[in-house]
Design a protein around this motif. Structure first.
Motif, PDB file in Angstrom:
ATOM      1  N   MET A  43      87.226  19.431  44.236  1.00  0.00           N
ATOM      2  CA  MET A  43      85.957  19.542  44.455  1.00  0.00           C
ATOM      3  C   MET A  43      85.715  21.018  44.374  1.00  0.00           C
ATOM      4  O   MET A  43      85.531  22.263  43.962  1.00  0.00           O
ATOM      5  CB  MET A  43      85.463  19.785  46.176  1.00  0.00           C
ATOM      6  CG  MET A  43      86.400  20.951  46.935  1.00  0.00           C
ATOM      7  SD  MET A  43      86.041  20.578  48.629  1.00  0.00           S
ATOM      8  CE  MET A  43      87.337  22.270  48.720  1.00  0.00           C
ATOM      9  N   PHE A  44      83.768  20.529  43.009  1.00  0.00           N
ATOM     10  CA  PHE A  44      83.600  22.238  42.333  1.00  0.00           C
ATOM     11  C   PHE A  44      82.057  21.929  41.480  1.00  0.00           C
ATOM     12  O   PHE A  44      81.643  20.836  42.025  1.00  0.00           O
ATOM     13  CB  PHE A  44      84.474  22.167  40.948  1.00  0.00           C
ATOM     14  CG  PHE A  44      84.680  21.244  39.887  1.00  0.00           C
ATOM     15  CD1 PHE A  44      83.463  20.909  39.761  1.00  0.00           C
ATOM     16  CD2 PHE A  44      85.555  20.129  40.834  1.00  0.00           C
ATOM     17  CE1 PHE A  44      83.481  19.597  38.610  1.00  0.00           C
ATOM     18  CE2 PHE A  44      85.572  18.736  39.927  1.00  0.00           C
ATOM     19  CZ  PHE A  44      84.251  18.770  38.509  1.00  0.00           C
ATOM     20  N   ALA A  45      81.952  23.209  42.181  1.00  0.00           N
ATOM     21  CA  ALA A  45      79.859  23.340  41.161  1.00  0.00           C
ATOM     22  C   ALA A  45      80.170  24.238  40.131  1.00  0.00           C
ATOM     23  O   ALA A  45      80.914  25.421  40.593  1.00  0.00           O
ATOM     24  CB  ALA A  45      79.659  23.495  42.379  1.00  0.00           C
ATOM     25  N   ILE A  46      80.001  24.197  38.985  1.00  0.00           N
ATOM     26  CA  ILE A  46      80.507  24.864  37.970  1.00  0.00           C
ATOM     27  C   ILE A  46      78.963  25.344  37.036  1.00  0.00           C
ATOM     28  O   ILE A  46      78.278  24.349  36.769  1.00  0.00           O
ATOM     29  CB  ILE A  46      80.958  24.383  36.904  1.00  0.00           C
ATOM     30  CG1 ILE A  46      82.280  24.465  37.040  1.00  0.00           C
ATOM     31  CG2 ILE A  46      81.744  25.885  35.635  1.00  0.00           C
ATOM     32  CD1 ILE A  46      83.381  23.597  36.867  1.00  0.00           C
ATOM     33  N   ALA A  47      78.729  26.209  36.591  1.00  0.00           N
ATOM     34  CA  ALA A  47      77.648  26.766  35.754  1.00  0.00           C
ATOM     35  C   ALA A  47      78.380  27.298  34.764  1.00  0.00           C
ATOM     36  O   ALA A  47      79.614  28.642  34.637  1.00  0.00           O
ATOM     37  CB  ALA A  47      76.698  27.820  36.066  1.00  0.00           C
ATOM     38  N   LEU A  48      78.511  26.849  33.502  1.00  0.00           N
ATOM     39  CA  LEU A  48      78.708  26.888  31.555  1.00  0.00           C
ATOM     40  C   LEU A  48      77.344  27.367  30.794  1.00  0.00           C
ATOM     41  O   LEU A  48      76.572  26.382  30.888  1.00  0.00           O
ATOM     42  CB  LEU A  48      79.983  26.328  31.915  1.00  0.00           C
ATOM     43  CG  LEU A  48      80.497  26.407  30.674  1.00  0.00           C
ATOM     44  CD1 LEU A  48      82.001  25.849  30.133  1.00  0.00           C
ATOM     45  CD2 LEU A  48      79.767  25.847  29.294  1.00  0.00           C
ATOM     46  N   TRP A  49      77.444  28.820  30.880  1.00  0.00           N
ATOM     47  CA  TRP A  49      76.881  29.189  29.221  1.00  0.00           C
ATOM     48  C   TRP A  49      77.433  29.089  27.952  1.00  0.00           C
ATOM     49  O   TRP A  49      78.897  29.935  27.925  1.00  0.00           O
ATOM     50  CB  TRP A  49      76.229  30.250  29.641  1.00  0.00           C
ATOM     51  CG  TRP A  49      75.438  30.558  28.475  1.00  0.00           C
ATOM     52  CD1 TRP A  49      75.426  31.903  27.519  1.00  0.00           C
ATOM     53  CD2 TRP A  49      74.155  29.993  27.959  1.00  0.00           C
ATOM     54  NE1 TRP A  49      74.235  31.682  26.443  1.00  0.00           N
ATOM     55  CE2 TRP A  49      73.535  30.452  27.354  1.00  0.00           C
ATOM     56  CE3 TRP A  49      73.284  28.743  28.223  1.00  0.00           C
ATOM     57  CZ2 TRP A  49      72.392  30.429  26.393  1.00  0.00           C
ATOM     58  CZ3 TRP A  49      72.210  28.956  28.113  1.00  0.00           C
ATOM     59  CH2 TRP A  49      72.277  29.637  27.044  1.00  0.00           C
ATOM     60  N   ASP A  50      77.419  27.715  27.148  1.00  0.00           N
ATOM     61  CA  ASP A  50      78.214  28.025  26.276  1.00  0.00           C
ATOM     62  C   ASP A  50      77.071  29.248  24.803  1.00  0.00           C
ATOM     63  O   ASP A  50      75.508  28.660  24.287  1.00  0.00           O
ATOM     64  CB  ASP A  50      77.873  26.715  25.426  1.00  0.00           C
ATOM     65  CG  ASP A  50      78.746  26.718  23.978  1.00  0.00           C
ATOM     66  OD1 ASP A  50      78.690  27.578  22.957  1.00  0.00           O
ATOM     67  OD2 ASP A  50      79.334  25.832  23.396  1.00  0.00           O
ATOM     68  N   ARG A  51      77.339  30.173  24.492  1.00  0.00           N
ATOM     69  CA  ARG A  51      76.314  31.078  23.826  1.00  0.00           C
ATOM     70  C   ARG A  51      75.756  30.548  21.817  1.00  0.00           C
ATOM     71  O   ARG A  51      74.656  31.022  21.861  1.00  0.00           O
ATOM     72  CB  ARG A  51      76.926  32.048  23.681  1.00  0.00           C
ATOM     73  CG  ARG A  51      76.147  33.631  23.302  1.00  0.00           C
ATOM     74  CD  ARG A  51      77.152  34.770  23.128  1.00  0.00           C
ATOM     75  NE  ARG A  51      76.382  35.023  24.533  1.00  0.00           N
ATOM     76  CZ  ARG A  51      77.450  36.187  25.612  1.00  0.00           C
ATOM     77  NH1 ARG A  51      78.387  36.161  24.669  1.00  0.00           N
ATOM     78  NH2 ARG A  51      77.605  36.511  26.494  1.00  0.00           N
ATOM     79  N   THR A  52      76.894  30.136  21.873  1.00  0.00           N
ATOM     80  CA  THR A  52      76.888  29.361  19.999  1.00  0.00           C
ATOM     81  C   THR A  52      76.085  28.084  19.967  1.00  0.00           C
ATOM     82  O   THR A  52      75.136  28.330  19.699  1.00  0.00           O
ATOM     83  CB  THR A  52      78.363  29.383  19.975  1.00  0.00           C
ATOM     84  OG1 THR A  52      79.190  30.094  19.659  1.00  0.00           O
ATOM     85  CG2 THR A  52      77.506  28.620  18.482  1.00  0.00           C
ATOM     86  N   ALA A  53      76.476  27.430  20.853  1.00  0.00           N
ATOM     87  CA  ALA A  53      74.948  26.056  21.612  1.00  0.00           C
ATOM     88  C   ALA A  53      73.693  26.406  22.323  1.00  0.00           C
ATOM     89  O   ALA A  53      73.255  25.835  21.893  1.00  0.00           O
ATOM     90  CB  ALA A  53      75.982  25.343  21.709  1.00  0.00           C
ATOM     91  N   GLU A  54      74.429  27.557  22.102  1.00  0.00           N
ATOM     92  CA  GLU A  54      72.753  27.739  23.963  1.00  0.00           C
ATOM     93  C   GLU A  54      72.655  27.079  24.460  1.00  0.00           C
ATOM     94  O   GLU A  54      71.678  26.325  24.607  1.00  0.00           O
ATOM     95  CB  GLU A  54      71.207  27.889  22.729  1.00  0.00           C
ATOM     96  CG  GLU A  54      71.593  29.255  22.114  1.00  0.00           C
ATOM     97  CD  GLU A  54      70.055  30.480  21.685  1.00  0.00           C
ATOM     98  OE1 GLU A  54      69.582  28.857  21.659  1.00  0.00           O
ATOM     99  OE2 GLU A  54      70.035  30.763  20.585  1.00  0.00           O
TER     100      GLU A  54
END
Length: 163
Positions: free
Chosen positions: A86-97
């Protein structure tokens, strides 16, 4: 904790929860270009960690959150399909913006989001946290109709995802 916030100008994630047993968040890839915050539990993280390490990833920390950027590097945007838990994730990929907001299939750990009047995206695990951000934003932009529009949006939404 610190504020959970995506700053579109700086493209960084700040974190609201400090995982005292498993280490501080946000967690980053080796190059620092992938940043994630995580709420929840990955039941299969030991198996995933072994698999990612065999593939050449150097994962710092000992808990489940540390492997998230590496899972994204290995499997791309569908990385969470490998997760059991069970999870909630916020992920930022700086290269792909690219900002990814991901939750478990059953929604045990909800994630809600909305666009603020200034164009930023706010997200949280509870709608009331978004309401606070909307109030702050409406004060700063002098847009008195922001709150009624936000409430209407909540009432007409069939999910925890708001835009």
């Amino acid at each position: 904790g610190r504020n959970l916030d995506v700053d579109a100008r700086e493209k960084t994630l700040e974190h609201a929860i400090v995982d005292l047993e498993q280490g501080d968040q946000p967690v980053r890839s080796e190059r620092g270009d992938i940043v994630a915050v995580f709420n929840g539990e990955l039941y299969n993280f030991r198996e995933l960690r072994s698999e990612l390490e065999r593939a050449g990833h150097e994962i710092g920390g000992h808990g489940d959150s540390a492997l998230i950027p590496h899972a994204y590097e290995q499997w791309g945007p569908g990385f969470a399909s490998h997760f059991e838990g069970m999870f909630a994730i916020a992920l930022w990929d700086r290269t792909a913006e690219r900002l990814l907001l991901v939750r478990d299939q059953l929604g045990k750990k909800p994630i809600a989001y909305t666009r603020l009047p200034n164009g930023d995206i706010a997200f949280a695990s509870e709608v009331k946290a978004l309401a606070i951000e909307m109030i702050k934003a409406s004060d700063s932009t002098r847009q008195p109709d922001v709150i009624p529009r936000f409430v209407t949006q909540i009432l007409h939404s069939n999910s925890t995802e708001l835009i």
